[in-house]
Design a protein around this motif. Structure first.
Motif, PDB file in Angstrom:
ATOM      1  N   GLN A  65       0.767  -1.641   0.171  1.00  0.00           N
ATOM      2  CA  GLN A  65      -0.162  -0.206   0.012  1.00  0.00           C
ATOM      3  C   GLN A  65       0.682   1.178  -0.035  1.00  0.00           C
ATOM      4  OE1 GLN A  65      -3.291  -2.040   2.581  1.00  0.00           O
ATOM      5  NE2 GLN A  65      -2.959   0.156   2.546  1.00  0.00           N
ATOM      6  N   GLY A  66       2.159   0.788  -0.482  1.00  0.00           N
ATOM      7  CA  GLY A  66       2.859   2.002  -0.479  1.00  0.00           C
ATOM      8  C   GLY A  66       3.637   2.832   0.798  1.00  0.00           C
ATOM      9  N   ILE A  67       3.956   1.940   1.579  1.00  0.00           N
ATOM     10  CA  ILE A  67       4.503   1.833   2.810  1.00  0.00           C
ATOM     11  C   ILE A  67       5.841   1.734   2.502  1.00  0.00           C
ATOM     12  CG2 ILE A  67       4.701   1.927   4.948  1.00  0.00           C
ATOM     13  CD1 ILE A  67       1.764   0.298   4.642  1.00  0.00           C
ATOM     14  N   LYS A  68       6.507   2.803   3.176  1.00  0.00           N
ATOM     15  CA  LYS A  68       8.188   3.313   2.811  1.00  0.00           C
ATOM     16  C   LYS A  68       9.055   2.456   4.115  1.00  0.00           C
ATOM     17  CE  LYS A  68      10.665   6.358   0.452  1.00  0.00           C
ATOM     18  NZ  LYS A  68      10.882   5.286  -0.276  1.00  0.00           N
ATOM     19  N   ARG A  69       9.972   2.015   4.607  1.00  0.00           N
ATOM     20  CA  ARG A  69      10.722   1.491   5.111  1.00  0.00           C
ATOM     21  C   ARG A  69      10.093  -0.074   6.228  1.00  0.00           C
ATOM     22  NH1 ARG A  69      10.870   7.274   5.380  1.00  0.00           N
ATOM     23  NH2 ARG A  69       9.029   6.916   7.171  1.00  0.00           N
ATOM     24  N   ARG A  70       9.445  -1.079   4.999  1.00  0.00           N
ATOM     25  CA  ARG A  70       8.768  -1.844   5.787  1.00  0.00           C
ATOM     26  C   ARG A  70       9.523  -2.612   6.775  1.00  0.00           C
ATOM     27  NH1 ARG A  70       5.803  -3.431   0.091  1.00  0.00           N
ATOM     28  NH2 ARG A  70       8.120  -2.563  -0.112  1.00  0.00           N
ATOM     29  N   GLY A  71      10.479  -3.072   5.745  1.00  0.00           N
ATOM     30  CA  GLY A  71      11.783  -3.578   6.832  1.00  0.00           C
ATOM     31  C   GLY A  71      12.487  -3.304   8.197  1.00  0.00           C
ATOM     32  N   ALA A  72      12.662  -2.324   7.898  1.00  0.00           N
ATOM     33  CA  ALA A  72      13.245  -1.192   9.226  1.00  0.00           C
ATOM     34  C   ALA A  72      11.448  -1.501  10.526  1.00  0.00           C
ATOM     35  CB  ALA A  72      13.648  -0.222   9.323  1.00  0.00           C
ATOM     36  N   ASP A  73      10.984  -1.331   9.767  1.00  0.00           N
ATOM     37  CA  ASP A  73       9.311  -1.508  11.150  1.00  0.00           C
ATOM     38  C   ASP A  73       9.454  -2.489  11.289  1.00  0.00           C
ATOM     39  OD1 ASP A  73       9.329   1.444  11.838  1.00  0.00           O
ATOM     40  OD2 ASP A  73       7.975   1.966   9.274  1.00  0.00           O
ATOM     41  N   GLY A  74       9.623  -3.479  10.834  1.00  0.00           N
ATOM     42  CA  GLY A  74       9.265  -5.171  11.032  1.00  0.00           C
ATOM     43  C   GLY A  74       7.923  -5.596  10.061  1.00  0.00           C
ATOM     44  N   LEU A  75       8.278  -5.301   9.559  1.00  0.00           N
ATOM     45  CA  LEU A  75       6.182  -5.599   8.244  1.00  0.00           C
ATOM     46  C   LEU A  75       6.902  -6.403   7.372  1.00  0.00           C
ATOM     47  CD1 LEU A  75       5.442  -1.630   7.779  1.00  0.00           C
ATOM     48  CD2 LEU A  75       4.461  -3.160   9.518  1.00  0.00           C
ATOM     49  N   ILE A  76       7.724  -6.895   7.264  1.00  0.00           N
ATOM     50  CA  ILE A  76       8.504  -7.877   5.974  1.00  0.00           C
ATOM     51  C   ILE A  76       8.092  -9.266   6.835  1.00  0.00           C
ATOM     52  CG2 ILE A  76       9.676  -8.772   3.905  1.00  0.00           C
ATOM     53  CD1 ILE A  76      10.123  -5.058   3.457  1.00  0.00           C
ATOM     54  N   LYS A  77       7.365 -10.713   6.507  1.00  0.00           N
ATOM     55  CA  LYS A  77       8.315 -11.482   6.568  1.00  0.00           C
ATOM     56  C   LYS A  77       8.822 -12.415   5.257  1.00  0.00           C
ATOM     57  CE  LYS A  77       8.115 -14.644   9.790  1.00  0.00           C
ATOM     58  NZ  LYS A  77       8.533 -14.404  11.434  1.00  0.00           N
ATOM     59  N   LEU A  78      10.169 -12.833   5.956  1.00  0.00           N
ATOM     60  CA  LEU A  78      11.010 -13.526   4.865  1.00  0.00           C
ATOM     61  C   LEU A  78      10.872 -15.042   5.287  1.00  0.00           C
ATOM     62  CD1 LEU A  78      13.942 -11.271   5.159  1.00  0.00           C
ATOM     63  CD2 LEU A  78      12.094 -11.017   2.338  1.00  0.00           C
ATOM     64  N   ASN A  79      10.473 -16.103   3.503  1.00  0.00           N
ATOM     65  CA  ASN A  79      11.614 -17.066   3.260  1.00  0.00           C
ATOM     66  C   ASN A  79      11.060 -18.150   4.595  1.00  0.00           C
ATOM     67  OD1 ASN A  79      13.032 -18.892   2.682  1.00  0.00           O
ATOM     68  ND2 ASN A  79      14.954 -18.490   4.663  1.00  0.00           N
ATOM     69  N   VAL A  80       9.277 -18.225   4.167  1.00  0.00           N
ATOM     70  CA  VAL A  80       7.975 -18.572   4.832  1.00  0.00           C
ATOM     71  C   VAL A  80       7.454 -19.452   3.443  1.00  0.00           C
ATOM     72  CG1 VAL A  80       8.250 -16.934   7.209  1.00  0.00           C
ATOM     73  CG2 VAL A  80       6.717 -16.750   5.128  1.00  0.00           C
TER      74      VAL A  80
END
Length: 540
Positions: A65-80
Motif C-alpha cells: 500500500q505504498g508504505i516505505k521502510r517496511r523492513g525497518a518497521d518489521g512489516l516484512i516476513k521473509l523465507n516462510v
C-alpha cells in the motif's frame, strides 16, 4: 527544488509494468497482491491454482500500500511457507505493527493489501540501490552499490546526476554515475544499458518517482539468450538479468489518457494513508469522480470537536496548520474541502459530514461545524437559497432537530461581503432553525475561531477590523532617491505601474472580485490582461 508529485501504484503493478517493457533485461516477477482476509480465509483457491509456487517455494509477504521502510518497521516476513505467511498475517494486528504507521484513532483498518512473491536467496553484498525522481526542471538519478534495509541516508551516499527535462541521458552522465561505484568494465557496461533503457521508460511512461531497493543480478538458464556469459550445453546458455526485489513507483495520473496502453490493462493505485476508506469517504470519493467540481473528505478523528467543510483546499490546510501550532490538532475531526459544487453535490457532502458528527458524542459538550468559502459570499447564497447556498440550507434544515439535540453549533466564515460586528448578517432563515450560528469575516484570525469552537473562550471573536501595521513605502516607479531601502533602483525594478498579469487556473468568482477591486482603485483598465483555465482531457 521540490519533488514533483504523483500517485503511488502497488508494488505488484510496478514490477509488472517494468517487465512488460524491459523483459529482455529483468527477471519476470512472480508476485500477486491480495487482500489480507482472502489470504487468511483461504478463499484464494484460483490464485493458488495459477501460482503453484505458493505451495512449492519459500515466500515473502509484505504490505502493498505504498508504505516505505517496511523492513525497518518489521512489516516484512521473509523465507516462510504459505502456512507461515498466513500465521504471520493473523498475528499482524496483535503485534501492533500498524501503530507505527497510523494513529489508532484513525477509522478503518490500516493495512489490508499484501504482496506475496517467491523468496530469492542471495548475499547482502549483492544488493544494489537505484532511483529516479522528478523535480521542476530536471530528473534526478541516484545509484549506490549497496542497498537493502540498512542503506541509511542514501542522498548523501549515492552518486547523483541531474538530467534537464528536455535533454536525453547521455553516456557522460551514465559514466559519472557509475565510474566510482562499479570498477569492472563488463559489469559497468551491462548496468549502463539497464540504466539508459530504464530512464527512457521512466520518461515515456510518465513516472514521477521510481525507487528500486534492492535489486540483484541473477544468472538464469534459458533457451534463447541475448547476453551470453558461458555455455555448457548447446541448447541452454546462462543469461544475466536484473532481479527487482523491491520497488516503489509513482505515476503522473494526468497522463492516463496518453499511457493507458503502456501502463497495463488496469493500473492499481495504492490506498491512501495506508488505510482503508470508511464508507462515508468512499461515498464522497465516488461523487468526486463524477462531478464537475471537486469534493474531498478524510476523517481524522471521529471524536474530534471541530468539523469543517471549507471551500478550497488551502483554507482547510491553513486550519490544520493553525491547530497544530496550537497543540490541539487531535480536535480536528476531518479534512474536507469543496470547489465549484452545485446545490445537490454540496448537500451530499454536508449531510455526510453531519451524519458522522452525530454518530458519537464527546463528553456531552457538543461539537462545532465550520463552513466557509474564500471566493463566494456563502451567507448571502444561503439567504437567497441560490446555487450551493440552497444545498447548505437544505442539509441544515433536514438535520436541525438532531443538531439541536446534540448541541452542535455552526460557524460560518465568509471572506466575501461585509460582516457586522454583532452578527447582524445572519439570515432570519438560519436563525429560525434554532441552531447556535455565528458568522465571521475573513479578517478574524483562524486561531480565534478555533478557540471559540473548542470552547476555550465563551465570547465569540469580534468582527471589528483588526489593527494593522503599515510600513511607509514609496509609490511604484518612484526615483531611487526616494526609495531608500524599500525598493530596488529604477533600472532593476521588476514590476511597474504598466505591468500586466495573466491569471491561470483561478476560481472565476474570486478573480472577478480582484478585477473589480483593481478597477475601483486604479480608475482605469485592469492590471489583469487575460484569464486562462486548463481543462482535463476527457477519456475515451
Amino acid at each position: 527544488m521540490s519533488r514533483v508529485g504523483g500517485c503511488m501504484i502497488t508494488e505488484a503493478n510496478g514490477k509488472g509494468i517494468l517487465y512488460m517493457h524491459l523483459s529482455h533485461l529483468i527477471v519476470k516477477p512472480d508476485c500477486i497482491s491480495l487482500h489480507k482476509e482472502s489470504i487468511i480465509g483461504g478463499t484464494c483457491h484460483e490464485v493458488l491454482h495459477q501460482h503453484t509456487w505458493l505451495k512449492e517455494k519459500k515466500i515473502v509477504v509484505k504490505p502493498d500500500q505504498g508504505i516505505k521502510r517496511r523492513g525497518a518497521d518489521g512489516l516484512i516476513k521473509l523465507n516462510v511457507d504459505l502456512g507461515g505467511a498466513v500465521q504471520w498475517l493473523k498475528e499482524f494486528d496483535a503485534k501492533n505493527n500498524v501503530r507505527k504507521l497510523v494513529s489508532t484513532d484513525t477509522p478503518g483498518k490500516c493495512i489490508q493489501q499484501f504482496l506475496l512473491e517467491p523468496f530469492v536467496p542471495h548475499d547482502l553484498e549483492e544488493e544494489r540501490y537505484f532511483a529516479i525522481y522528478s523535480e521542476l526542471e530536471c530528473d534526478v538519478i541516484l545509484f549506490y552499490e549497496k542497498g537493502g534495509v540498512d542503506i541509511g541516508d542514501v542522498d548523501s551516499k549515492a552518486s547523483k546526476v541531474c538530467v534537464p527535462l528536455k535533454e536525453p541521458l547521455d553516456e557522460a552522465a551514465v559514466h559519472e554515475l557509475l565510474s566510482e561505484r562499479v570498477t569492472a568494465a563488463d559489469e559497468r557496461g551491462k548496468l549502463s544499458e539497464f540504466i539508459k533503457e530504464l530512464f527512457q521508460l521512466y520518461r515515456d511512461l510518465h513516472f514521477t518517482y521510481l525507487e528500486i531497493n534492492p535489486w540483484i543480478v541473477s544468472l538464469l538458464l534459458t533457451q534463447n539468450s541475448v547476453i551470453c556469459i558461458c555455455t555448457n550445453n548447446s541448447s541452454k546458455v546462462v543469461r544475466e538479468k536484473i532481479h527487482v526485489l523491491d520497488i516503489a513507483a509513482k505515476l503522473d495520473r494526468n497522463a492516463q489518457s496518453l499511457c493507458k496502453d503502456k501502463w497495463s490493462s488496469e493500473v492499481q493505485w495504492t490506498k491512501k494513508a495506508g488505510r482503508e476508506q470508511i464508507k462515508e469517504e468512499k461515498h464522497i470519493s465516488s461523487l468526486d469522480a463524477t462531478c464537475a467540481g471537486s469534493m474531498k473528505l478524510t476523517v481524522l478523528n471521529k471524536t474530534g470537536h471541530l468539523w469543517a467543510v471549507l471551500g478550497g483546499g488551502g483554507t482547510s490546510l491553513m486550519l490544520a496548520d493553525t491547530m497544530d501550532t496550537m497543540a490541539c490538532l487531535e480536535e480536528l475531526a476531518c479534512y474536507s474541502q469543496f470547489t465549484k459544487l452545485d446545490a445537490n453535490e454540496l448537500y451530499e457532502l454536508l449531510t455526510t459530514v453531519i451524519g458522522l458528527m452525530l454518530e458519537e458524542e464527546k463528553d456531552g459538550n457538543g461539537k462545532a461545524l465550520m463552513i466557509g468559502s474564500i471566493a463566494n459570499d456563502i451567507v448571502t447564497m444561503i439567504k437567497l437559497k441560490k446555487m450551493s447556498g440552497e444545498g447548505i440550507f437544505r442539509a441544515l434544515d433536514e438535520y436541525k432537530d438532531k443538531l439541536r439535540a446534540a448541541n452542535i453549533s455552526l460557524i460560518i466564515r465568509s471572506n466575501v461581503g461585509v460582516v457586522s460586528e454583532k452578527n447582524e448578517k445572519v439570515p432570519s432563515e438560519l436563525a429560525e432553525l434554532g441552531i447556535p450560528i455565528f458568522v465571521f469575516g475573513g479578517d478574524v484570525p483562524i486561531r480565534e475561531l478555533v478557540n471559540f469552537a473548542l470552547k476555550k473562550t465563551s465570547d465569540p471573536p469580534s468582527n471589528q477590523p483588526r489593527a494593522t501595521y503599515q510600513v511607509e513605502t514609496p509609490e511604484v516607479g518612484s526615483p531611487p532617491s526616494k526609495c531608500k531601502k524599500y525598493c530596488l533602483p529604477e533600472e532593476e525594478l521588476i514590476f511597474t505601474k504598466d505591468t500586466k498579469v495573466v491569471a491561470v487556473n483561478m476560481i472565476p468568482p474570486g478573480l472577478q472580485g480582484m478585477v473589480d477591486y483593481d478597477i475601483h482603485l486604479r480608475q482605469r483598465d485592469s492590471v489583469y490582461l487575460c484569464y486562462s483555465q486548463a481543462f482535463q482531457q476527457a477519456e475515451d
